[in-house]
Design a protein around this motif. Structure first.
Motif, PDB file in Angstrom:
ATOM      1  N   ALA A  75       0.870  -1.181   0.000  1.00  0.00           N
ATOM      2  CA  ALA A  75       0.000   0.000   0.000  1.00  0.00           C
ATOM      3  C   ALA A  75       0.906   1.230   0.000  1.00  0.00           C
ATOM      4  O   ALA A  75       1.700   1.417   0.921  1.00  0.00           O
ATOM      5  CB  ALA A  75      -0.911  -0.005   1.216  1.00  0.00           C
ATOM      6  N   VAL A  76       0.791   2.038  -1.030  1.00  0.00           N
ATOM      7  CA  VAL A  76       1.603   3.252  -1.155  1.00  0.00           C
ATOM      8  C   VAL A  76       0.796   4.430  -0.626  1.00  0.00           C
ATOM      9  O   VAL A  76      -0.281   4.722  -1.161  1.00  0.00           O
ATOM     10  CB  VAL A  76       2.000   3.504  -2.625  1.00  0.00           C
ATOM     11  CG1 VAL A  76       2.747   4.822  -2.764  1.00  0.00           C
ATOM     12  CG2 VAL A  76       2.827   2.344  -3.158  1.00  0.00           C
ATOM     13  N   PRO A  77       1.259   5.104   0.411  1.00  0.00           N
ATOM     14  CA  PRO A  77       0.521   6.262   0.932  1.00  0.00           C
ATOM     15  C   PRO A  77       0.446   7.378  -0.112  1.00  0.00           C
ATOM     16  O   PRO A  77       1.464   7.739  -0.709  1.00  0.00           O
ATOM     17  CB  PRO A  77       1.343   6.711   2.140  1.00  0.00           C
ATOM     18  CG  PRO A  77       2.164   5.510   2.520  1.00  0.00           C
ATOM     19  CD  PRO A  77       2.447   4.800   1.230  1.00  0.00           C
ATOM     20  N   ALA A  78      -0.744   7.899  -0.336  1.00  0.00           N
ATOM     21  CA  ALA A  78      -0.935   8.981  -1.303  1.00  0.00           C
ATOM     22  C   ALA A  78      -0.163  10.231  -0.906  1.00  0.00           C
ATOM     23  O   ALA A  78       0.151  11.067  -1.753  1.00  0.00           O
ATOM     24  CB  ALA A  78      -2.423   9.292  -1.451  1.00  0.00           C
ATOM     25  N   SER A  79       0.187  10.354   0.379  1.00  0.00           N
ATOM     26  CA  SER A  79       0.930  11.526   0.852  1.00  0.00           C
ATOM     27  C   SER A  79       2.406  11.497   0.428  1.00  0.00           C
ATOM     28  O   SER A  79       3.090  12.510   0.514  1.00  0.00           O
ATOM     29  CB  SER A  79       0.831  11.634   2.372  1.00  0.00           C
ATOM     30  OG  SER A  79       1.372  10.474   2.975  1.00  0.00           O
ATOM     31  N   CYS A  80       2.897  10.358  -0.048  1.00  0.00           N
ATOM     32  CA  CYS A  80       4.287  10.261  -0.503  1.00  0.00           C
ATOM     33  C   CYS A  80       4.421  10.884  -1.892  1.00  0.00           C
ATOM     34  O   CYS A  80       3.562  10.696  -2.743  1.00  0.00           O
ATOM     35  CB  CYS A  80       4.736   8.798  -0.580  1.00  0.00           C
ATOM     36  SG  CYS A  80       4.797   7.950   1.006  1.00  0.00           S
ATOM     37  N   LYS A  81       5.513  11.594  -2.097  1.00  0.00           N
ATOM     38  CA  LYS A  81       5.805  12.137  -3.434  1.00  0.00           C
ATOM     39  C   LYS A  81       6.548  11.073  -4.246  1.00  0.00           C
ATOM     40  O   LYS A  81       6.278  10.861  -5.404  1.00  0.00           O
ATOM     41  CB  LYS A  81       6.660  13.394  -3.321  1.00  0.00           C
ATOM     42  CG  LYS A  81       5.964  14.530  -2.592  1.00  0.00           C
ATOM     43  CD  LYS A  81       6.021  15.806  -3.395  1.00  0.00           C
ATOM     44  CE  LYS A  81       5.420  16.979  -2.674  1.00  0.00           C
ATOM     45  NZ  LYS A  81       4.005  16.929  -2.490  1.00  0.00           N
ATOM     46  N   GLN A  82       7.515  10.411  -3.596  1.00  0.00           N
ATOM     47  CA  GLN A  82       8.300   9.329  -4.183  1.00  0.00           C
ATOM     48  C   GLN A  82       8.098   8.096  -3.322  1.00  0.00           C
ATOM     49  O   GLN A  82       7.939   8.206  -2.115  1.00  0.00           O
ATOM     50  CB  GLN A  82       9.791   9.678  -4.168  1.00  0.00           C
ATOM     51  CG  GLN A  82      10.291  10.555  -5.276  1.00  0.00           C
ATOM     52  CD  GLN A  82      10.467   9.793  -6.581  1.00  0.00           C
ATOM     53  OE1 GLN A  82       9.793  10.119  -7.536  1.00  0.00           O
ATOM     54  NE2 GLN A  82      11.324   8.816  -6.638  1.00  0.00           N
ATOM     55  N   PHE A  83       8.123   6.928  -3.947  1.00  0.00           N
ATOM     56  CA  PHE A  83       8.047   5.670  -3.210  1.00  0.00           C
ATOM     57  C   PHE A  83       9.203   4.810  -3.701  1.00  0.00           C
ATOM     58  O   PHE A  83       9.460   4.724  -4.901  1.00  0.00           O
ATOM     59  CB  PHE A  83       6.714   4.961  -3.446  1.00  0.00           C
ATOM     60  CG  PHE A  83       6.479   3.820  -2.509  1.00  0.00           C
ATOM     61  CD1 PHE A  83       5.998   4.052  -1.224  1.00  0.00           C
ATOM     62  CD2 PHE A  83       6.746   2.511  -2.888  1.00  0.00           C
ATOM     63  CE1 PHE A  83       5.788   2.993  -0.337  1.00  0.00           C
ATOM     64  CE2 PHE A  83       6.545   1.457  -2.016  1.00  0.00           C
ATOM     65  CZ  PHE A  83       6.061   1.700  -0.745  1.00  0.00           C
ATOM     66  N   THR A  84       9.913   4.172  -2.762  1.00  0.00           N
ATOM     67  CA  THR A  84      11.078   3.363  -3.107  1.00  0.00           C
ATOM     68  C   THR A  84      10.854   1.907  -2.705  1.00  0.00           C
ATOM     69  O   THR A  84      10.418   1.634  -1.581  1.00  0.00           O
ATOM     70  CB  THR A  84      12.342   3.895  -2.402  1.00  0.00           C
ATOM     71  OG1 THR A  84      12.537   5.255  -2.813  1.00  0.00           O
ATOM     72  CG2 THR A  84      13.572   3.077  -2.762  1.00  0.00           C
TER      73      THR A  84
END
Length: 152
Positions: free
Chosen positions: A44-53
């Motif tokens: 689950a990628v938080p929508a608040s992240c600009k970049q996800f690694t």
């Protein structure tokens, strides 16, 4: 007076301890092994992240020529076609077709004891869209796969 001070201190301590736990985590570590398994099935990628690694680690011992793994992200509808096209691309291209616009992100191909990471712009993800990730090494995508969602 002491009760009020103690209550205030307790509230502050609770807030400090909860703060890091509530902060968005904009990365994840995934392990692949010599048994063609990933240690996660969903992200689950938080929508608040600009970049996800995504940090990929090969926990096995076999070389990448025998049991190589990578991590490839696409829309769920594109996953099978991207995996098929990746096989034709070959090992020197990490089993990912060069310039494939359907690929959102991918790591390099790694062998036992190796690691790689890839970051991507979260703005490329859309709420409600189904995303899939998989290993595109020939024959691996049917077992080594998972889902990715954009979380609120």
């Amino acid at each position: 007076m002491h009760t009020t001070l103690r209550n205030t201190a307790a509230v502050l301590l609770t807030a400090l301890l909860a703060g890091p736990a509530l902060a968005a985590t904009c990365d994840v570590e995934i392990e692949g092994n010599d048994a063609m398994q990933f240690n996660k099935q969903s992200i689950a990628v938080p929508a608040s992240c600009k970049q996800f690694t995504v940090k990929l680690k090969h926990a096995g011992k076999l070389p990448k020529t025998a049991m190589g793994h990578n991590w490839v992200l696409t829309k769920a509808a594109d996953a099978q076609a991207v995996a098929t096209d990746g096989i034709a691309a070959g090992a020197d291209k990490a089993y990912v077709k060069a310039g494939d616009a359907r690929v959102i992100a991918h790591t390099k191909l790694i062998g036992g004891g190796e690691a790689d990471s890839v970051g991507f712009d979260v703005a490329k993800l859309k709420a409600g869209e189904a995303y899939a990730w998989f290993c595109s090494f020939p024959g691996h995508s049917s077992l080594m796969k998972g889902t990715l969602t954009l979380a609120k």
